[in-house]
Design a protein around this motif. Sequence first.
Motif, PDB file in Angstrom:
ATOM      1  N   TYR A   1       6.445  -2.118  -4.513  1.00  8.01           N
ATOM      2  CA  TYR A   1       6.841  -0.732  -4.788  1.00  8.01           C
ATOM      3  C   TYR A   1       8.353  -0.695  -4.927  1.00  8.01           C
ATOM      4  O   TYR A   1       9.072  -1.118  -4.035  1.00  8.01           O
ATOM      5  CB  TYR A   1       6.433   0.189  -3.647  1.00  8.01           C
ATOM      6  CG  TYR A   1       4.953   0.467  -3.587  1.00  8.01           C
ATOM      7  CD1 TYR A   1       4.382   1.391  -4.453  1.00  8.01           C
ATOM      8  CD2 TYR A   1       4.151  -0.163  -2.661  1.00  8.01           C
ATOM      9  CE1 TYR A   1       3.025   1.662  -4.392  1.00  8.01           C
ATOM     10  CE2 TYR A   1       2.797   0.104  -2.584  1.00  8.01           C
ATOM     11  CZ  TYR A   1       2.230   1.019  -3.454  1.00  8.01           C
ATOM     12  OH  TYR A   1       0.907   1.291  -3.382  1.00  8.01           O
TER      13      TYR A   1
ATOM     14  N   VAL B   1       9.385  -2.458  -1.521  1.00  3.85           N
ATOM     15  CA  VAL B   1       8.411  -2.904  -0.530  1.00  3.85           C
ATOM     16  C   VAL B   1       7.425  -3.839  -1.212  1.00  3.85           C
ATOM     17  O   VAL B   1       6.755  -3.432  -2.169  1.00  3.85           O
ATOM     18  CB  VAL B   1       7.641  -1.702   0.053  1.00  3.85           C
ATOM     19  CG1 VAL B   1       6.652  -2.169   1.111  1.00  3.85           C
ATOM     20  CG2 VAL B   1       8.605  -0.683   0.625  1.00  3.85           C
TER      21      VAL B   1
ATOM     22  N   ALA C   1       4.185  -4.957  -1.155  1.00 11.87           N
ATOM     23  CA  ALA C   1       2.946  -4.598  -0.476  1.00 11.87           C
ATOM     24  C   ALA C   1       1.936  -5.736  -0.593  1.00 11.87           C
ATOM     25  O   ALA C   1       1.278  -6.106   0.374  1.00 11.87           O
ATOM     26  CB  ALA C   1       2.366  -3.319  -1.076  1.00 11.87           C
TER      27      ALA C   1
ATOM     28  N   PRO D   1      -5.196  -5.646   8.468  1.00 14.19           N
ATOM     29  CA  PRO D   1      -4.515  -4.728   9.374  1.00 14.19           C
ATOM     30  C   PRO D   1      -3.957  -3.512   8.623  1.00 14.19           C
ATOM     31  O   PRO D   1      -3.766  -3.567   7.410  1.00 14.19           O
ATOM     32  CB  PRO D   1      -3.380  -5.569   9.957  1.00 14.19           C
ATOM     33  CG  PRO D   1      -3.241  -6.752   9.071  1.00 14.19           C
ATOM     34  CD  PRO D   1      -4.554  -6.963   8.410  1.00 14.19           C
ATOM     35  N   SER D   2      -3.714  -2.435   9.359  1.00 16.48           N
ATOM     36  CA  SER D   2      -3.193  -1.217   8.739  1.00 16.48           C
ATOM     37  C   SER D   2      -1.863  -1.511   8.056  1.00 16.48           C
ATOM     38  O   SER D   2      -1.032  -2.225   8.594  1.00 16.48           O
ATOM     39  CB  SER D   2      -3.024  -0.151   9.814  1.00 16.48           C
ATOM     40  OG  SER D   2      -2.563   1.025   9.221  1.00 16.48           O
ATOM     41  N   GLY D   3      -1.716  -0.968   6.864  1.00 15.65           N
ATOM     42  CA  GLY D   3      -0.466  -1.135   6.133  1.00 15.65           C
ATOM     43  C   GLY D   3      -0.370  -2.443   5.381  1.00 15.65           C
ATOM     44  O   GLY D   3       0.693  -2.771   4.845  1.00 15.65           O
ATOM     45  N   CYS D   4      -1.475  -3.208   5.305  1.00 13.93           N
ATOM     46  CA  CYS D   4      -1.384  -4.504   4.641  1.00 13.93           C
ATOM     47  C   CYS D   4      -1.561  -4.386   3.134  1.00 13.93           C
ATOM     48  O   CYS D   4      -1.407  -5.357   2.412  1.00 13.93           O
ATOM     49  CB  CYS D   4      -2.398  -5.487   5.219  1.00 13.93           C
ATOM     50  SG  CYS D   4      -4.073  -5.183   4.657  1.00 13.93           S
ATOM     51  N   GLY D   5      -1.909  -3.218   2.657  1.00 16.36           N
ATOM     52  CA  GLY D   5      -1.996  -3.055   1.205  1.00 16.36           C
ATOM     53  C   GLY D   5      -3.414  -2.925   0.691  1.00 16.36           C
ATOM     54  O   GLY D   5      -3.677  -3.171  -0.486  1.00 16.36           O
ATOM     55  N   LYS D   6      -4.324  -2.468   1.532  1.00 19.40           N
ATOM     56  CA  LYS D   6      -5.711  -2.331   1.097  1.00 19.40           C
ATOM     57  C   LYS D   6      -5.842  -1.201   0.073  1.00 19.40           C
ATOM     58  O   LYS D   6      -6.478  -1.352  -0.964  1.00 19.40           O
ATOM     59  CB  LYS D   6      -6.611  -2.032   2.308  1.00 19.40           C
ATOM     60  CG  LYS D   6      -6.572  -3.121   3.379  1.00 19.40           C
ATOM     61  CD  LYS D   6      -7.512  -2.839   4.526  1.00 19.40           C
ATOM     62  CE  LYS D   6      -7.144  -1.616   5.355  1.00 19.40           C
ATOM     63  NZ  LYS D   6      -5.864  -1.725   6.086  1.00 19.40           N
ATOM     64  N   THR D   7      -5.206  -0.076   0.394  1.00 13.92           N
ATOM     65  CA  THR D   7      -5.247   1.035  -0.547  1.00 13.92           C
ATOM     66  C   THR D   7      -4.565   0.645  -1.852  1.00 13.92           C
ATOM     67  O   THR D   7      -5.040   0.974  -2.939  1.00 13.92           O
ATOM     68  CB  THR D   7      -4.569   2.266   0.076  1.00 13.92           C
ATOM     69  OG1 THR D   7      -5.273   2.614   1.269  1.00 13.92           O
ATOM     70  CG2 THR D   7      -4.587   3.445  -0.869  1.00 13.92           C
ATOM     71  N   THR D   8      -3.464  -0.074  -1.726  1.00 20.17           N
ATOM     72  CA  THR D   8      -2.749  -0.530  -2.920  1.00 20.17           C
ATOM     73  C   THR D   8      -3.667  -1.379  -3.791  1.00 20.17           C
ATOM     74  O   THR D   8      -3.756  -1.178  -5.003  1.00 20.17           O
ATOM     75  CB  THR D   8      -1.515  -1.340  -2.495  1.00 20.17           C
ATOM     76  OG1 THR D   8      -0.738  -0.556  -1.594  1.00 20.17           O
ATOM     77  CG2 THR D   8      -0.686  -1.741  -3.691  1.00 20.17           C
TER      78      THR D   8
ATOM     79  N   GLN E   1      -9.731   7.373   0.567  1.00 18.68           N
ATOM     80  CA  GLN E   1      -9.508   7.403   2.015  1.00 18.68           C
ATOM     81  C   GLN E   1      -9.345   8.851   2.498  1.00 18.68           C
ATOM     82  O   GLN E   1      -9.914   9.244   3.502  1.00 18.68           O
ATOM     83  CB  GLN E   1      -8.246   6.589   2.329  1.00 18.68           C
ATOM     84  CG  GLN E   1      -7.954   6.414   3.786  1.00 18.68           C
ATOM     85  CD  GLN E   1      -6.831   5.382   4.022  1.00 18.68           C
ATOM     86  OE1 GLN E   1      -6.216   4.897   3.086  1.00 18.68           O
ATOM     87  NE2 GLN E   1      -6.566   5.069   5.271  1.00 18.68           N
TER      88      GLN E   1
ATOM     89  N   GLU F   1     -11.766   2.860   3.091  1.00 16.48           N
ATOM     90  CA  GLU F   1     -11.954   3.291   4.483  1.00 16.48           C
ATOM     91  C   GLU F   1     -12.667   4.629   4.550  1.00 16.48           C
ATOM     92  O   GLU F   1     -12.150   5.582   5.119  1.00 16.48           O
ATOM     93  CB  GLU F   1     -10.605   3.407   5.195  1.00 16.48           C
ATOM     94  CG  GLU F   1      -9.875   2.091   5.231  1.00 16.48           C
ATOM     95  CD  GLU F   1      -8.689   2.121   6.183  1.00 16.48           C
ATOM     96  OE1 GLU F   1      -8.735   2.876   7.159  1.00 16.48           O
ATOM     97  OE2 GLU F   1      -7.738   1.377   5.946  1.00 16.48           O
TER      98      GLU F   1
HETATM   99  N1  LIG Z   1       3.856   4.986  -3.063  1.00 14.74           N
HETATM  100  C1  LIG Z   1       4.422   4.057  -2.267  1.00 14.74           C
HETATM  101  N2  LIG Z   1       5.753   3.820  -2.343  1.00 14.74           N
HETATM  102  C2  LIG Z   1       6.321   2.880  -1.568  1.00 14.74           C
HETATM  103  N3  LIG Z   1       5.667   2.130  -0.682  1.00 14.74           N
HETATM  104  C3  LIG Z   1       4.341   2.300  -0.557  1.00 14.74           C
HETATM  105  C4  LIG Z   1       3.659   3.292  -1.339  1.00 14.74           C
HETATM  106  N4  LIG Z   1       2.340   3.246  -0.999  1.00 14.74           N
HETATM  107  C5  LIG Z   1       2.229   2.292  -0.056  1.00 14.74           C
HETATM  108  N5  LIG Z   1       3.434   1.721   0.214  1.00 14.74           N
HETATM  109  C6  LIG Z   1       3.688   0.638   1.154  1.00 14.74           C
HETATM  110  O1  LIG Z   1       2.847  -0.448   0.818  1.00 14.74           O
HETATM  111  C7  LIG Z   1       2.292  -1.011   1.988  1.00 14.74           C
HETATM  112  C8  LIG Z   1       0.782  -1.013   1.905  1.00 14.74           C
HETATM  113  O2  LIG Z   1       0.294   0.317   1.909  1.00 14.74           O
HETATM  114  P1  LIG Z   1      -1.251   0.670   1.774  1.00 14.74           P
HETATM  115  O3  LIG Z   1      -1.378   2.140   1.755  1.00 14.74           O
HETATM  116  O4  LIG Z   1      -1.807  -0.060   0.621  1.00 14.74           O
HETATM  117  O5  LIG Z   1      -1.821   0.090   3.142  1.00 14.74           O
HETATM  118  P2  LIG Z   1      -3.290   0.135   3.731  1.00 14.74           P
HETATM  119  O6  LIG Z   1      -3.689  -1.261   3.981  1.00 14.74           O
HETATM  120  O7  LIG Z   1      -4.188   0.944   2.870  1.00 14.74           O
HETATM  121  O8  LIG Z   1      -3.075   0.854   5.112  1.00 14.74           O
HETATM  122  P3  LIG Z   1      -4.080   1.771   5.949  1.00 14.74           P
HETATM  123  O9  LIG Z   1      -5.075   0.875   6.588  1.00 14.74           O
HETATM  124  O10 LIG Z   1      -3.216   2.426   6.977  1.00 14.74           O
HETATM  125  O11 LIG Z   1      -4.698   2.742   4.996  1.00 14.74           O
HETATM  126  C9  LIG Z   1       2.834  -0.224   3.178  1.00 14.74           C
HETATM  127  O12 LIG Z   1       3.922  -0.953   3.716  1.00 14.74           O
HETATM  128  C10 LIG Z   1       3.323   1.041   2.558  1.00 14.74           C
HETATM  129  O13 LIG Z   1       4.446   1.502   3.247  1.00 14.74           O
END
Ligand SMILES: Nc1ncnc2c1ncn2[C@@H]1O[C@H](COP(=O)(O)OP(=O)(O)OP(=O)(O)O)[C@@H](O)[C@H]1O
Lengths: 255, 254, 249
Positions: free
Chosen positions: B11, B18, B20, B39-46, B81, B160
């Motif tokens: 990102y 970042v 991701a 783990p949370s924040g590892c980029g699953k949503t990404t 989510q 999720e």
């Molecule tokens: N639009 C964005 N701009 C900048 N950074 C982002 C953006 N979206 C996500 N991130 C960063 O990318 C990383 C992964 O985010 P993501 O939402 O994919 O995590 P996740 O695995 O889905 O977490 P969770 O389990 O909490 O849903 C995080 O460090 C987040 O801060």
Amino acid sequence: MRRLLHGLLGLTGLLALLEAAPRLGLVDARFLPPASEILRTLAGELTTAGLWLALGETMRGWAVGLALASGLAVAAGVVIGVVPGLRAATSSTVEFLRPIPSVALVPLATLLFGPSLGSTLLLVVYASFWQVLIQVLYGVAAVDPVAHDTARSYGLSAWSRVRHLVWPTSLPYVMTGLRLAAAVAFILAVTAELVIGSPGLGAEIQVAQSSGAVPTVYALIVVAGLIGIGVNTAVRLLERRVLAWHPAVREEVAG
Amino acid sequence: MLEIAQLSKTYESPGRSVEAIRSLTFDVAAGELVCVVGPSGCGKTTLLRAVAGLLPASGGEVRLDGVPVTGPPPRMAVVFQEYGRSLFPWMTVWQNVELPLKEKKVPAPRRRELVTQSLESVGLGDAARAHPWQLSGGMQQRVAIARAVAYEPQVMLMDEPFAAVDAQTRADLEDLILRLWRDLEVTTLFVTHDIDEAVYLGQRVIVLSSSPTVVMEDLKIDLPPERDQLGTRSLPRFGELRGHVYSRIQAARG
Amino acid sequence: MKAVRLLGLPVLLVLLWWAVSGGSFYLPSPDRVAVAFAETWFSDRLTGDVLPSVGRLLAGYALAALLGGWLGVPIGLSPRLRATLEPVLEFFRAIPPPVLVPLIMLLAGIDTPMKVLVIVSGCVWPVLLNTVEGVRALDEVLADTCRMYGIRGWPRVRGFVLRGASPQIMAGLRQALSIGIILMVISEMFASSSGLGFTIVLFQRQFQIAEMWSGILLLGLLGLGLSLLFRRLERWVLSWYYGSGAARA
Ligand SMILES: Nc1ncnc2c1ncn2[C@@H]1O[C@H](COP(=O)(O)OP(=O)(O)OP(=O)(O)O)[C@@H](O)[C@H]1O
Ligand SMILES: [Mg+2]
């Protein structure tokens, strides 16, 4: 930074358009003079004492009217909100009086005060009073009933309850009301000058128009817009300042 | 069917970047149900948004039936989510489910049939005329699932989906997903941070490392295909698999 | 009990009015105003002055609503367009609308087009800026949902953008309504020979004080009526919004 650049681009575009349209003959230059001419007239006006005097008059009407209206509205709002039963008893009256357009009072103002500060004040106070009052009423209603009961069970007097509970809770609402009222007050101040002829910016515009000084009309309208922006910015800053400690504002800044 | 090849995402925002996802590679076969844990924040949503074509990747690519994904593909459905926010509050449950079908120009009688069926299948036949905000969280989630199901997708992505519902509802919804998946034979990519859930649902579990993210392990779940909440979860093999995934995630964190 | 609460204070105020109005030149007693009201407004003034005024108000208001919504959607959807136009729009919004009356008289004469144009020029800004703000703040998850399910073009604008922004758009329309009434009156106070605003000023100039008060009363009733109508409309359009509790947040 990018935003600023884009914004400047937009303003430049507007000026370019206003310059080009009359020069290319797309609109009649008698009715829409080129931007450069408007700005030149504006610069000329700004060096005259007359404009500054008029501005002073307008801002005086605005400030005095706004202060009067806010003071009255806060006092009335707190009393209505705190005294049991008063809220219900007044609500129909408030609902009826509030939507009355303040310009309806123009003839009355003319009759009572003629073209003078009094007319401006009547319109400004009437219009801004409701803006603040409504917000104060919301604010007083937002006081947490548990907090209110707590205060009563600890035997706080009515005055301390207002001071330590009602006032801090409603302050953000008061500020919202003040922000809305400031804009409305400016509109009504100019309106009174324009329609009734009380001295000020509005009267200047009216004079310029009837004497056919078109560039001056435009220049004065630009001044009115700038003052409007100034008024909005000033109350925003004041609001920030007064409420710096308040959670509502902290959230807004964070979010 | 779905191929994710060296996918990476960084990102970029002014003054901050970042990383991701560093690099992800894995496939999902047609009709498979694959769970992604991490783990949370590892980029699953990404990852999911990149697969859905909602987010341009920084590197690598996603292919669906061999065709690179550049925008949302026509026969793909997503359950987000933030399910509550993914329903249109000004529409009834019925209208929410029907809207995508209208856009697909499905003829009205068929539309009615699909909406009725999908709402029935998630147990919301009675709630069709309610608005989403009149429903509980778990019911809202089922509306989002019904909408995805009615769309008759080839691929279903879920992010999720059960993170915010209570344990009992969650178990019910898990079984609902398994049933729908089996009935419709839809390829499913299911993201979760719950290890139990991943092992219980998936035919495979992909374990992601913490950010910057890579695939830690691609694990085949060799449990019997028929699953049920009590029986499956008390199998010794279930415990082993769960322990294995758990230790990999711990390693990923460390 | 409810009637006492509802009518108690108004009745008290009218009685007070009665008490203080005795012999006052500027404040005729309520019964004289009531008689003047019936005589003045239930006559050909109704079709000659009142209805044309209200018609112009509604026409200008509707035009402004269409224009503001129609321009606000693309501006709200495009961050670049928004950044470019925002200062310009803020400037136009900050101009007190009544100062445009003399200007528009220069451009469009003093007849109906001028009056409608004045109303449009004042009402369009709150609608436009609120629409921009509402569209900008649309929920991203819903936007993604639309993309995923192939909802685009006009169905997207109608079903998602306008509906999602409707709470802000309605707020803009509410502000515009009160500005519209002000401008309706003012545009008729200048160089006009008919209309509500003109008539009221005429009464004042001719010292027909009871008639003047009845005009003020009529404007008040008009403001009240329109704001009640608007509240109906708002309840209807935004029923989902109040229901979802988002309004309180
Ligand atoms: N639009 C964005 N701009 C900048 N950074 C982002 C953006 N979206 C996500 N991130 C960063 O990318 C990383 C992964 O985010 P993501 O939402 O994919 O995590 P996740 O695995 O889905 O977490 P969770 O389990 O909490 O849903 C995080 O460090 C987040 O801060
Ligand atoms: Mg996530």
